[in-house]
Design a protein around this motif. Structure first.
Motif, mmCIF file in Angstrom:
data_model
loop_
_atom_site.group_PDB
_atom_site.id
_atom_site.type_symbol
_atom_site.label_atom_id
_atom_site.label_comp_id
_atom_site.label_asym_id
_atom_site.label_seq_id
_atom_site.Cartn_x
_atom_site.Cartn_y
_atom_site.Cartn_z
ATOM 1 N N LEU A 2 0.816 -1.210 0.000
ATOM 2 C CA LEU A 2 0.000 0.000 0.000
ATOM 3 C C LEU A 2 0.851 1.263 0.000
ATOM 4 C CD1 LEU A 2 -3.031 0.571 0.028
ATOM 5 C CD2 LEU A 2 -2.919 0.782 2.505
ATOM 6 N N ASP A 29 7.744 -7.408 -3.468
ATOM 7 C CA ASP A 29 7.236 -8.085 -2.274
ATOM 8 C C ASP A 29 8.096 -9.342 -2.136
ATOM 9 O OD1 ASP A 29 5.878 -9.270 -0.229
ATOM 10 O OD2 ASP A 29 3.903 -9.191 -1.171
ATOM 11 N N GLU A 35 6.088 -5.640 -8.853
ATOM 12 C CA GLU A 35 5.075 -4.809 -9.500
ATOM 13 C C GLU A 35 5.784 -3.721 -10.297
ATOM 14 O OE1 GLU A 35 2.276 -3.321 -6.681
ATOM 15 O OE2 GLU A 35 1.460 -5.312 -6.203
ATOM 16 N N ARG A 57 1.806 -7.098 -12.356
ATOM 17 C CA ARG A 57 2.380 -7.876 -11.251
ATOM 18 C C ARG A 57 2.969 -9.174 -11.803
ATOM 19 N NH1 ARG A 57 -1.836 -8.051 -8.034
ATOM 20 N NH2 ARG A 57 -1.200 -6.273 -6.734
ATOM 21 N N GLN A 267 -4.432 4.457 4.854
ATOM 22 C CA GLN A 267 -3.373 3.758 5.588
ATOM 23 C C GLN A 267 -3.489 4.023 7.090
ATOM 24 O OE1 GLN A 267 -0.802 1.668 4.353
ATOM 25 N NE2 GLN A 267 -0.593 1.264 6.540
ATOM 26 N N GLU A 321 -6.976 -2.081 -7.181
ATOM 27 C CA GLU A 321 -5.988 -2.948 -6.540
ATOM 28 C C GLU A 321 -5.909 -2.675 -5.042
ATOM 29 O OE1 GLU A 321 -4.099 -5.509 -7.500
ATOM 30 O OE2 GLU A 321 -5.129 -5.483 -9.434
ATOM 31 N N VAL A 322 -5.929 -1.400 -4.671
ATOM 32 C CA VAL A 322 -5.897 -1.054 -3.246
ATOM 33 C C VAL A 322 -7.170 -1.543 -2.558
ATOM 34 C CG1 VAL A 322 -5.908 0.863 -1.597
ATOM 35 C CG2 VAL A 322 -4.350 0.908 -3.553
ATOM 36 N N GLU A 325 -6.848 -5.105 -1.923
ATOM 37 C CA GLU A 325 -5.920 -5.335 -0.813
ATOM 38 C C GLU A 325 -6.606 -5.105 0.534
ATOM 39 O OE1 GLU A 325 -1.553 -3.647 0.591
ATOM 40 O OE2 GLU A 325 -2.139 -3.523 -1.513
#
Length: 351
Positions: A2, A29, A35, A57, A267, A321-322, A325
């Motif tokens: 994030l 990651d 990514e 990704r 966040q 995508e966020v 997540e």
């Protein structure tokens, strides 16, 4: 992941001005995936998923594929060779030469505006078959058949375009076709072509149109028209790099500034244990960009509007995508019920 992209963008901003903005941002990651985000403009204001949301990704298992390793290696050895705009420019020059020969021959006998519309339908049909909007290679097969019997070109293409307009079976390509709205094929005027003209169209169709940015369709039309007629019809094309620079400054950069603020707040909410609040913030931003309307008051061939939609769709990809997540499912709730689409983009032109 994030915060990783935002942190990487901060590193880019900290680079000395003499270095320039890097074309790629790569996130890792560890032990899971990479990514990729790209901004070929040199502005550093629009690092978007590369090459698109579905392929940005790369998992460690994917690195077994030589093709995946090859394009990743090009990021280090020749990053700008991956710029889709460069690939599109090369295709534009090659295809335009073919279409220009057809155009010049037809303009001796027909109104240049009618010729331009005919060529635009041909261009779109070539694109449609390569992105599977109509059966793969169906238009190329039709053109090859017409090479053997040129008199069949006009009735067969008329049948194809009427079927595309209505959404029905086409005997010309022997397939059931989807309906293409927008009235591009509502009055499918087709000109008879000889073997040479059909051969030029076939040569243009043989290019991989899935690699061609639809934003260049305007330049294909412009380059195919005679200079005098180009001025009379008002056909004018602005290269994608210039279009993107303006669209980023006026539309995308402000949206990305807002998105960064949303990410920060989301966040903080997630770190504070309120996943529901974090997701609500992202959902609200997605709703906002899905309602944002864009007007080009002198749209010409529509290049600015196409690029604006493309860049907004890329931003939307990051938002989704966020959301994923954070636990959202696109098929449920607001994320599945709305999205950035053509209905948000409007154009006015005097021609």
């Amino acid at each position: 992941m994030l915060n990783a992209k935002r942190q990487a963008e901060q590193y880019c901003r900290a680079l000395p001005a003499s270095h320039g903005w890097p074309p790629f941002i790569i996130l890792c990651d560890v032990g899971h995936c990479f990514e990729f985000y790209a901004d070929f403009s040199g502005q550093g204001k629009n690092y978007a998923q590369f090459p698109d949301r579905h392929r940005f990704r790369v998992y460690l298992e994917d690195l077994r594929d030589p093709a995946s390793r090859a394009w990743i290696a090009r990021i280090w050895s020749d990053p700008f060779s991956l710029d889709p705009a460069r690939q599109a420019a090369l295709a534009t020059r090659q295809i335009a030469q073919r279409l220009a020969l057809v155009s010049k021959a037809l303009e001796r006998r027909h109104d240049p505006e009618d010729v331009a519309l005919f060529l635009m339908r041909c261009v779109f049909t070539m694109f449609a078959e390569d992105v599977r909007l109509i059966p793969a290679d169906s238009f190329k097969r039709l053109l090859r058949e017409c090479l053997e019997a040129p008199k069949s070109f006009k009735p067969l293409v008329e049948d194809l375009w009427r079927a595309m307009d209505l959404g029905r079976y086409s005997s010309a390509v022997r397939a059931e076709l989807k309906r293409f709205n927008g009235r591009m094929f509502a009055e499918p005027q087709v000109f008879a072509l000889g073997r040479d003209g059909i051969a030029e169209l076939l040569a243009a169709a043989e290019h991989d149109w899935s690699l061609v940015d639809p934003a260049i369709f305007g330049t294909l039309l412009e380059q195919a028209l005679e200079p005098a007629e180009r001025a009379r019809l008002g056909a004018h094309y602005t290269p994608r790099a210039y279009v993107e620079r303006l669209v980023v400054e006026t539309l995308i950069a402000p949206l990305r500034d807002d998105w960064r603020n949303v990410l920060t707040a989301a966040q903080q909410a997630r770190d504070g244990g309120s996943l529901k609040t974090a997701l609500a913030l992202v959902d609200d931003f997605h709703s906002r960009i899905s309602k944002t309307r864009v007007l080009d008051p002198a749209c010409g061939t529509g290049n600015f509007l196409h690029v604006a939609q493309d860049l907004m769709k890329r931003l939307e990809g990051e938002v989704l995508e966020v959301a994923a997540e954070l636990g959202a499912t696109e098929q449920l709730g607001g994320f599945g019920a709305r999205g950035v689409g053509p209905w948000q983009f409007f154009g006015i032109d005097a021609n």
